[in-house]
Design a protein around this motif. Structure first.
Motif, short mmCIF file in Angstrom:
data_model
loop_
_atom_site.label_atom_id
_atom_site.label_comp_id
_atom_site.label_asym_id
_atom_site.label_seq_id
_atom_site.Cartn_x
_atom_site.Cartn_y
_atom_site.Cartn_z
N HIS A 161 0.39 -1.33 0.17
CA HIS A 161 -0.25 -0.10 -0.25
C HIS A 161 0.86 1.72 -0.24
O HIS A 161 0.41 2.48 -0.72
N LEU A 162 1.97 1.35 0.94
CA LEU A 162 3.13 2.44 0.94
C LEU A 162 3.28 2.82 -0.30
O LEU A 162 3.65 3.90 -1.08
N LEU A 163 4.20 1.30 -1.17
CA LEU A 163 4.69 1.40 -3.09
C LEU A 163 3.50 2.49 -3.45
O LEU A 163 3.42 3.40 -4.27
N GLU A 164 2.36 1.63 -3.53
CA GLU A 164 1.42 2.36 -4.46
C GLU A 164 0.94 4.18 -3.73
O GLU A 164 1.15 5.16 -5.79
N ASN A 165 0.76 4.29 -2.14
CA ASN A 165 0.66 5.84 -2.40
C ASN A 165 1.70 7.05 -2.99
O ASN A 165 2.07 7.80 -3.47
N ALA A 166 3.19 6.25 -2.82
CA ALA A 166 4.55 6.73 -2.48
C ALA A 166 4.50 7.07 -3.52
O ALA A 166 5.17 8.54 -4.81
N ASN A 167 4.04 6.51 -4.51
CA ASN A 167 4.24 6.77 -5.92
C ASN A 167 3.50 7.84 -6.86
O ASN A 167 3.80 7.96 -7.99
N ASP A 168 2.16 7.64 -5.93
CA ASP A 168 1.14 8.53 -7.37
C ASP A 168 1.85 10.09 -7.47
O ASP A 168 2.86 10.74 -6.22
N ASP A 169 1.59 11.15 -7.88
CA ASP A 169 2.02 12.29 -8.10
C ASP A 169 1.43 13.49 -6.95
O ASP A 169 -0.02 12.53 -6.63
N VAL A 170 2.10 13.71 -6.63
CA VAL A 170 1.06 14.34 -5.08
C VAL A 170 1.10 15.95 -5.27
O VAL A 170 2.46 16.58 -6.34
N TRP A 171 0.54 16.90 -4.64
CA TRP A 171 0.52 18.90 -5.30
C TRP A 171 0.90 19.35 -3.65
O TRP A 171 0.36 18.66 -2.80
N ARG A 172 1.28 19.80 -3.46
CA ARG A 172 1.66 20.86 -2.19
C ARG A 172 0.40 22.18 -3.04
O ARG A 172 0.91 23.14 -3.67
N VAL A 173 -0.51 22.93 -2.10
CA VAL A 173 -1.63 23.18 -2.21
C VAL A 173 -1.48 25.08 -1.41
O VAL A 173 -0.91 24.56 -0.12
N ARG A 174 -1.48 26.35 -1.52
CA ARG A 174 -0.86 27.19 -0.54
C ARG A 174 -2.13 28.17 -0.26
O ARG A 174 -2.34 28.30 -1.61
N ALA A 175 -3.20 27.48 0.16
CA ALA A 175 -3.88 28.07 0.78
C ALA A 175 -3.90 30.21 1.26
O ALA A 175 -4.15 30.82 1.73
N VAL A 176 -3.21 30.37 -0.12
CA VAL A 176 -2.27 31.71 0.04
C VAL A 176 -4.07 33.11 -0.19
O VAL A 176 -5.09 33.01 -0.44
N GLY A 177 -4.02 33.85 1.01
CA GLY A 177 -5.03 35.25 1.50
C GLY A 177 -5.64 34.96 2.27
O GLY A 177 -7.23 35.24 2.54
N ALA A 178 -5.82 33.23 3.18
CA ALA A 178 -6.89 32.61 3.26
C ALA A 178 -6.58 33.58 4.81
O ALA A 178 -5.99 34.08 5.51
N ARG A 179 -7.76 33.92 4.84
CA ARG A 179 -8.96 34.69 6.71
C ARG A 179 -8.82 34.21 7.72
O ARG A 179 -7.31 33.00 7.56
#
Length: 297
Positions: free
Chosen positions: A214-232
């Motif tokens: 299960h770790l191998l499947e998840n570790a190989n997935d593409d990932v994104w870092r999202v920044r909540a710019v301007g969040a109150r």
């Protein structure tokens, strides 16, 4: 037949399921050599790592213990060979804080005059396909700072890249997960924690596959870092509950998202953080694709 308790109610006899009253935990012992599963000389080699440190800041604190054990696994995530445990202690050049000594049982006398074999430790890690740690966000920063010749290898995290709750586990802390598998170990000893991670990766999940698969499947997935710019500022509690973390340098809340979860996260942000009724002057979130193995950097 299932064991149970016999209860008589208005002339009827019921057999109630017997609730678990005791649980036996066994001391974890990891045996070096072939595991007896698959070809011990085929597949990929990964290095499992743990560090004990004087604190949480790699710029200010120091490693006082480093442990490495290499394992080999096949394409199905089955561990086929377990290598030798390498462990070093290191003198930080200043007294170990009392709270760290209580947690790790390491005293100033235990580390005085001792040091990590930098060349050997770097070689053990650099020759592996990738590096595995429980809470890789923490270990990566200390290991790569202490071993500068290591470069920037790929890392995976046994804490975040296995969906433990989805498989019936309660929580994600190493010792707690281990106890749910029926073992106990000397927590906060680097070598013992390395072996605990290996045991977890070998543990069979409800679908019959080891956790490492299960770790191998998840570790190989593409990932994104999202920044909540301007969040109150008033939304920080909502963001924190969602799994966002505060970056004091960039002054922004951020989170790492798998490719498969990106659309769902985009919709949540649009509804809860950037909706005109919530924040009419907000900017847009920023999305950065992260290279494989560097999502924890």
């Amino acid at each position: 037949m299932h064991a149970g308790v016999v209860e008589r109610d208005a002339g009827r006899v019921q057999v109630l399921p017997l609730l678990e009253e005791e649980r036996v935990l066994r001391r974890l012992r990891v045996v070096e050599g072939p595991t007896g599963l698959g070809d011990p000389d085929a597949g990929e080699v990964i290095a499992v790592v743990d560090v004990e440190t004087t604190g949480f800041d790699p710029d200010e604190d120091a490693v006082i213990e480093l442990a490495v054990r290499r394992i080999r696994h096949d394409a199905d995530g089955v561990v086929t060979r377990i290598g030798r445990l390498w462990s070093w202690r290191e003198d930080p050049g200043r007294p170990i804080p009392q709270e760290v000594s209580r947690l790790t049982s390491l005293s100033d006398d235990d580390v005085r005059g001792r040091s990590i074999d930098t060349v050997l430790a770097t070689s053990l890690l650099a020759d592996a396909r990738w590096i595995l740690a429980h809470n890789a966000n923490f270990d990566l920063r200390f290991v790569e700072r202490r071993l500068p010749e290591l470069g920037a290898p790929g890392w995976a995290c046994s804490m975040s890249e296995v969906d433990w709750p989805a498989h019936g586990f309660d929580g994600r802390k190493l010792g707690h997960l281990l106890s749910q598998c029926g073992w106990f170990h000397d927590a906060h000893s680097a070598g013992s924690d390395v072996d605990a991670v290996i045991a977890l990766m070998r543990h069979g999940m409800p679908d019959g596959r080891p956790a490492l698969a299960h770790l191998l499947e998840n570790a190989n997935d593409d990932v994104w870092r999202v920044r909540a710019v301007g969040a109150r500022i008033s939304l920080k509690g909502l963001l924190k509950r969602r799994g966002y973390r505060w970056d004091p340098d960039g002054r922004v809340w951020h989170r790492t998202i798998a490719e498969r979860d990106r659309e769902r996260e985009r919709e949540w942000l649009a509804e809860r953080i950037y909706h005109p009724g919530v924040n009419p002057f907000a900017a847009e979130p920023e999305w950065d694709r992260m290279a494989w193995g560097r999502r924890h950097a």
